[in-house]
Scaffold this motif. Structure first.
Motif, PDB file in Angstrom:
ATOM      1  N   PRO A   1     -85.176  70.182 -37.698  1.00 58.08           N
ATOM      2  CA  PRO A   1     -84.645  69.935 -36.353  1.00 58.08           C
ATOM      3  C   PRO A   1     -84.684  68.450 -35.993  1.00 58.08           C
ATOM      4  O   PRO A   1     -85.397  67.663 -36.637  1.00 58.08           O
ATOM      5  CB  PRO A   1     -85.611  70.725 -35.460  1.00 58.08           C
ATOM      6  N   PRO A   2     -83.960  68.040 -34.962  1.00 58.70           N
ATOM      7  CA  PRO A   2     -84.071  66.667 -34.449  1.00 58.70           C
ATOM      8  C   PRO A   2     -85.389  66.534 -33.675  1.00 58.70           C
ATOM      9  O   PRO A   2     -85.461  66.898 -32.495  1.00 58.70           O
ATOM     10  CB  PRO A   2     -82.848  66.528 -33.532  1.00 58.70           C
ATOM     11  N   TRP A   3     -86.391  66.005 -34.314  1.00 61.35           N
ATOM     12  CA  TRP A   3     -87.731  66.015 -33.729  1.00 61.35           C
ATOM     13  C   TRP A   3     -87.823  65.216 -32.444  1.00 61.35           C
ATOM     14  O   TRP A   3     -88.643  65.515 -31.571  1.00 61.35           O
ATOM     15  CB  TRP A   3     -88.743  65.497 -34.752  1.00 61.35           C
ATOM     16  N   ASP A   4     -86.983  64.185 -32.307  1.00 57.89           N
ATOM     17  CA  ASP A   4     -87.019  63.412 -31.067  1.00 57.89           C
ATOM     18  C   ASP A   4     -86.609  64.275 -29.876  1.00 57.89           C
ATOM     19  O   ASP A   4     -87.190  64.176 -28.786  1.00 57.89           O
ATOM     20  CB  ASP A   4     -86.116  62.183 -31.173  1.00 57.89           C
ATOM     21  N   GLN A   5     -85.628  65.163 -30.076  1.00 59.83           N
ATOM     22  CA  GLN A   5     -85.224  66.063 -28.995  1.00 59.83           C
ATOM     23  C   GLN A   5     -86.266  67.154 -28.742  1.00 59.83           C
ATOM     24  O   GLN A   5     -86.442  67.595 -27.606  1.00 59.83           O
ATOM     25  CB  GLN A   5     -83.873  66.704 -29.326  1.00 59.83           C
ATOM     26  N   VAL A   6     -86.952  67.578 -29.808  1.00 56.56           N
ATOM     27  CA  VAL A   6     -88.022  68.560 -29.646  1.00 56.56           C
ATOM     28  C   VAL A   6     -89.126  67.985 -28.765  1.00 56.56           C
ATOM     29  O   VAL A   6     -89.610  68.636 -27.828  1.00 56.56           O
ATOM     30  CB  VAL A   6     -88.590  68.978 -31.017  1.00 56.56           C
ATOM     31  N   VAL A   7     -89.529  66.757 -29.054  1.00 55.35           N
ATOM     32  CA  VAL A   7     -90.571  66.106 -28.260  1.00 55.35           C
ATOM     33  C   VAL A   7     -90.096  65.887 -26.831  1.00 55.35           C
ATOM     34  O   VAL A   7     -90.837  66.115 -25.862  1.00 55.35           O
ATOM     35  CB  VAL A   7     -90.974  64.762 -28.911  1.00 55.35           C
ATOM     36  N   LYS A   8     -88.847  65.490 -26.680  1.00 56.56           N
ATOM     37  CA  LYS A   8     -88.290  65.259 -25.346  1.00 56.56           C
ATOM     38  C   LYS A   8     -88.276  66.543 -24.522  1.00 56.56           C
ATOM     39  O   LYS A   8     -88.464  66.524 -23.295  1.00 56.56           O
ATOM     40  CB  LYS A   8     -86.874  64.698 -25.478  1.00 56.56           C
ATOM     41  N   GLY A   9     -88.090  67.694 -25.189  1.00 55.53           N
ATOM     42  CA  GLY A   9     -88.059  68.969 -24.491  1.00 55.53           C
ATOM     43  C   GLY A   9     -89.394  69.390 -23.915  1.00 55.53           C
ATOM     44  O   GLY A   9     -89.460  70.304 -23.090  1.00 55.53           O
ATOM     45  N   MET A  10     -90.473  68.738 -24.326  1.00 53.39           N
ATOM     46  CA  MET A  10     -91.792  69.059 -23.803  1.00 53.39           C
ATOM     47  C   MET A  10     -92.073  68.374 -22.468  1.00 53.39           C
ATOM     48  O   MET A  10     -93.135  68.584 -21.881  1.00 53.39           O
ATOM     49  CB  MET A  10     -92.864  68.671 -24.830  1.00 53.39           C
ATOM     50  N   VAL A  11     -91.132  67.572 -22.005  1.00 53.19           N
ATOM     51  CA  VAL A  11     -91.245  66.927 -20.693  1.00 53.19           C
ATOM     52  C   VAL A  11     -90.422  67.733 -19.694  1.00 53.19           C
ATOM     53  O   VAL A  11     -89.232  67.976 -19.926  1.00 53.19           O
ATOM     54  CB  VAL A  11     -90.737  65.475 -20.745  1.00 53.19           C
TER      55      VAL A  11
ATOM     56  N   ALA B   1     -98.540  80.128 -29.714  1.00 49.46           N
ATOM     57  CA  ALA B   1     -97.539  79.358 -28.986  1.00 49.46           C
ATOM     58  C   ALA B   1     -96.652  78.541 -29.917  1.00 49.46           C
ATOM     59  O   ALA B   1     -95.460  78.348 -29.648  1.00 49.46           O
ATOM     60  CB  ALA B   1     -98.223  78.432 -27.986  1.00 49.46           C
ATOM     61  N   ILE B   2     -97.223  78.058 -31.011  1.00 49.06           N
ATOM     62  CA  ILE B   2     -96.431  77.296 -31.977  1.00 49.06           C
ATOM     63  C   ILE B   2     -95.307  78.156 -32.545  1.00 49.06           C
ATOM     64  O   ILE B   2     -94.172  77.698 -32.725  1.00 49.06           O
ATOM     65  CB  ILE B   2     -97.336  76.757 -33.101  1.00 49.06           C
ATOM     66  N   ILE B   3     -95.605  79.430 -32.813  1.00 49.73           N
ATOM     67  CA  ILE B   3     -94.579  80.329 -33.336  1.00 49.73           C
ATOM     68  C   ILE B   3     -93.514  80.588 -32.277  1.00 49.73           C
ATOM     69  O   ILE B   3     -92.314  80.615 -32.569  1.00 49.73           O
ATOM     70  CB  ILE B   3     -95.216  81.643 -33.812  1.00 49.73           C
ATOM     71  N   THR B   4     -93.940  80.759 -31.023  1.00 51.55           N
ATOM     72  CA  THR B   4     -92.976  80.941 -29.936  1.00 51.55           C
ATOM     73  C   THR B   4     -92.070  79.722 -29.804  1.00 51.55           C
ATOM     74  O   THR B   4     -90.849  79.851 -29.642  1.00 51.55           O
ATOM     75  CB  THR B   4     -93.714  81.186 -28.606  1.00 51.55           C
ATOM     76  N   ALA B   5     -92.653  78.535 -29.877  1.00 54.36           N
ATOM     77  CA  ALA B   5     -91.861  77.304 -29.805  1.00 54.36           C
ATOM     78  C   ALA B   5     -90.899  77.209 -30.992  1.00 54.36           C
ATOM     79  O   ALA B   5     -89.759  76.747 -30.840  1.00 54.36           O
ATOM     80  CB  ALA B   5     -92.784  76.091 -29.768  1.00 54.36           C
ATOM     81  N   ALA B   6     -91.348  77.660 -32.159  1.00 55.08           N
ATOM     82  CA  ALA B   6     -90.482  77.634 -33.340  1.00 55.08           C
ATOM     83  C   ALA B   6     -89.249  78.506 -33.131  1.00 55.08           C
ATOM     84  O   ALA B   6     -88.143  78.148 -33.555  1.00 55.08           O
ATOM     85  CB  ALA B   6     -91.265  78.101 -34.566  1.00 55.08           C
ATOM     86  N   ILE B   7     -89.424  79.651 -32.473  1.00 55.36           N
ATOM     87  CA  ILE B   7     -88.288  80.531 -32.192  1.00 55.36           C
ATOM     88  C   ILE B   7     -87.289  79.825 -31.281  1.00 55.36           C
ATOM     89  O   ILE B   7     -86.070  79.880 -31.506  1.00 55.36           O
ATOM     90  CB  ILE B   7     -88.777  81.844 -31.558  1.00 55.36           C
ATOM     91  N   MET B   8     -87.790  79.135 -30.243  1.00 53.68           N
ATOM     92  CA  MET B   8     -86.887  78.423 -29.339  1.00 53.68           C
ATOM     93  C   MET B   8     -86.152  77.303 -30.069  1.00 53.68           C
ATOM     94  O   MET B   8     -84.953  77.097 -29.864  1.00 53.68           O
ATOM     95  CB  MET B   8     -87.652  77.859 -28.145  1.00 53.68           C
ATOM     96  N   VAL B   9     -86.865  76.577 -30.917  1.00 51.32           N
ATOM     97  CA  VAL B   9     -86.238  75.481 -31.668  1.00 51.32           C
ATOM     98  C   VAL B   9     -85.142  76.018 -32.588  1.00 51.32           C
ATOM     99  O   VAL B   9     -84.035  75.455 -32.659  1.00 51.32           O
ATOM    100  CB  VAL B   9     -87.303  74.710 -32.470  1.00 51.32           C
ATOM    101  N   LEU B  10     -85.424  77.117 -33.283  1.00 46.36           N
ATOM    102  CA  LEU B  10     -84.409  77.714 -34.161  1.00 46.36           C
ATOM    103  C   LEU B  10     -83.188  78.156 -33.359  1.00 46.36           C
ATOM    104  O   LEU B  10     -82.045  77.926 -33.769  1.00 46.36           O
ATOM    105  CB  LEU B  10     -85.005  78.911 -34.904  1.00 46.36           C
TER     106      LEU B  10
END
Length: 405
Positions: free
Chosen positions: A160-170, A230-239
């Motif tokens: 995934p685009p990790w910069d957008q993943v990190v940005k989504g946590m804000v 929660a990491i698995i839940t976040a992985a589902i959203m990222v996918l």
């Protein structure tokens, strides 16, 4: 060594209790509709649930009471009956959604419609509860949920685009369709902060006979275990954010669409991995919600209760989970869409939060029950924030269900 094993098992089994149909459905819908931007809701919900789970275990260890015992003893019959009535109805909705999740997994694997699986699934769950032990349910069935790590593996395969993943946590609020976005966020929080989890966890601490040497293990299980789920839940959203918008899908209308979430990473095997992950995690959740329901009622009315006891020694306890399973099976057996039922039940869960969290805050500051282990200022600040958030959710969930759901 025993404590280390307990922590390891607690972390592993958190998948079976933490990850279930509510997390899968809400995370998939959020990712499809809003890509990475709702990731902050998972972070917020996880922090809240860590505090509440740790307090649930600490309360049980310090007081030798479960949460239901404490509410009845501290606040009396009227408050307890109100709490019981609300939690009982919410648990039935969640139980129905989880039965639907297992039934759908079997539909994916066999081609037989989910309605026809409702009764066999209910009977299988009942048999496990009737004949099984707390250790089997907590550490056996739930440990199979490790298959859900396939979602995390798929994220790294897809890149995934990790910069957008990190940005989504804000935390952010989109300019388009804020009502629907808010409804999705409420659903995510409702899925993460499910009251049944606290009733089950405090009861489990009593079942496992945790003494004061378990304070550290309890804290570790709460922090690491809930974060793991929660990491698995976040992985589902990222996918979902990577896969569905690229295919022009912004609104998930059924589990058939969610079932394809692992195929880009694993090919045709991804479909079977998803079905297995859905079925096993929902099976673990059905068992835990069913037990939480029986614990809540039996403890509140002072009946004998223990999953490790023979059914003849606590018949009323067994009657509660039997009746709950039969009632919860009905919506699935008559063909109500499990995805719509799941989303609705998560919103209702959010509405019910104040009724469980407020008494808990008072209990955690009452030296009569927890003595020197009562909340410090950090714990109280966290719970006050959760209470405030719960009141807001309870107020906005219904109009959001109508206008944004």
């Amino acid at each position: 060594m025993k404590k280390l094993l307990q922590i390891s098992l607690g972390v592993v089994t958190s998948i079976g209790g933490f990850l279930e149909t509510g997390n899968i459905a809400t995370a998939s819908q959020a990712g499809a509709a809003y890509q990475f931007t709702p990731l902050w809701a998972i972070v917020l919900g996880t922090v809240c649930v860590i505090f509440l789970v740790e307090m649930s275990g600490r309360f049980a260890i310090a007081s030798h009471y479960t949460i239901a015992d404490g509410i009845r003893a501290r606040f009396g019959a009227n408050i307890f009956l109100l709490t019981l009535a609300i939690a009982f109805v919410v648990n039935l909705l969640v139980l129905a959604a989880e039965i639907g999740g297992v039934s759908l997994a079997l539909q994916f694997l066999t081609g037989v419609k989910f309605q026809w699986w409702a009764l066999p699934v209910t009977c299988a769950v009942w048999l496990l509860l009737w004949r099984g032990t707390f250790g089997l349910i907590e550490n056996g069935i739930s440990s199979l949920g490790l298959i859900a790590l396939s979602f995390v593996v798929a994220v790294f395969v897809m890149g995934p685009p990790w910069d957008q993943v990190v940005k989504g946590m804000v935390p952010t609020m989109p300019s388009e369709d804020p009502l629907h976005y808010s409804f999705i966020v409420v659903g995510i929080l409702g899925a993460l902060i499910s009251p049944y989890l606290f009733y089950f966890y405090s009861s489990g601490a009593i079942e496992d006979k945790w003494d004061k040497s378990y304070f550290g293990a309890n804290r570790a299980i709460a922090i690491i275990g809930m974060s793991f789920g929660a990491i698995i839940t976040a992985a589902i959203m990222v996918l979902a954010a990577m896969i569905y918008p690229a295919r022009g899908i912004e609104d998930i209308e059924g589990y058939e669409q969610i079932a394809m979430i692992l195929t880009p990473a694993f090919g045709k095997w991804g479909f079977y991995l998803f079905a297995a992950s859905l079925g096993i995690t929902c099976l673990g959740a059905v068992l835990e919600v069913g037990l939480a329901q029986a614990y809540l009622v039996a403890q509140g009315f002072g009946w004998n209760w223990s999953e490790d006891a023979k059914p003849r020694d606590n018949p009323a306890f067994c009657l509660v989970y039997t009746a709950s399973l039969l009632i919860a099976m009905i919506p699935i057996a008559v063909g109500i869409d499990p995805l719509k039922l799941t989303i609705f039940s998560m919103a209702i869960t959010a509405i019910s939060l104040p009724f469980g969290v407020v008494p808990f805050l008072i209990l955690m500051n009452d030296p009569t029950y927890v003595g020197e282990h009562r909340n410090g200022w950090i714990g109280n600040a966290a719970v006050i924030f959760i209470v405030a958030m719960a009141f807001v959710l309870s107020i906005v969930a219904t109009p959001l269900e109508i206008f944004g759901g």
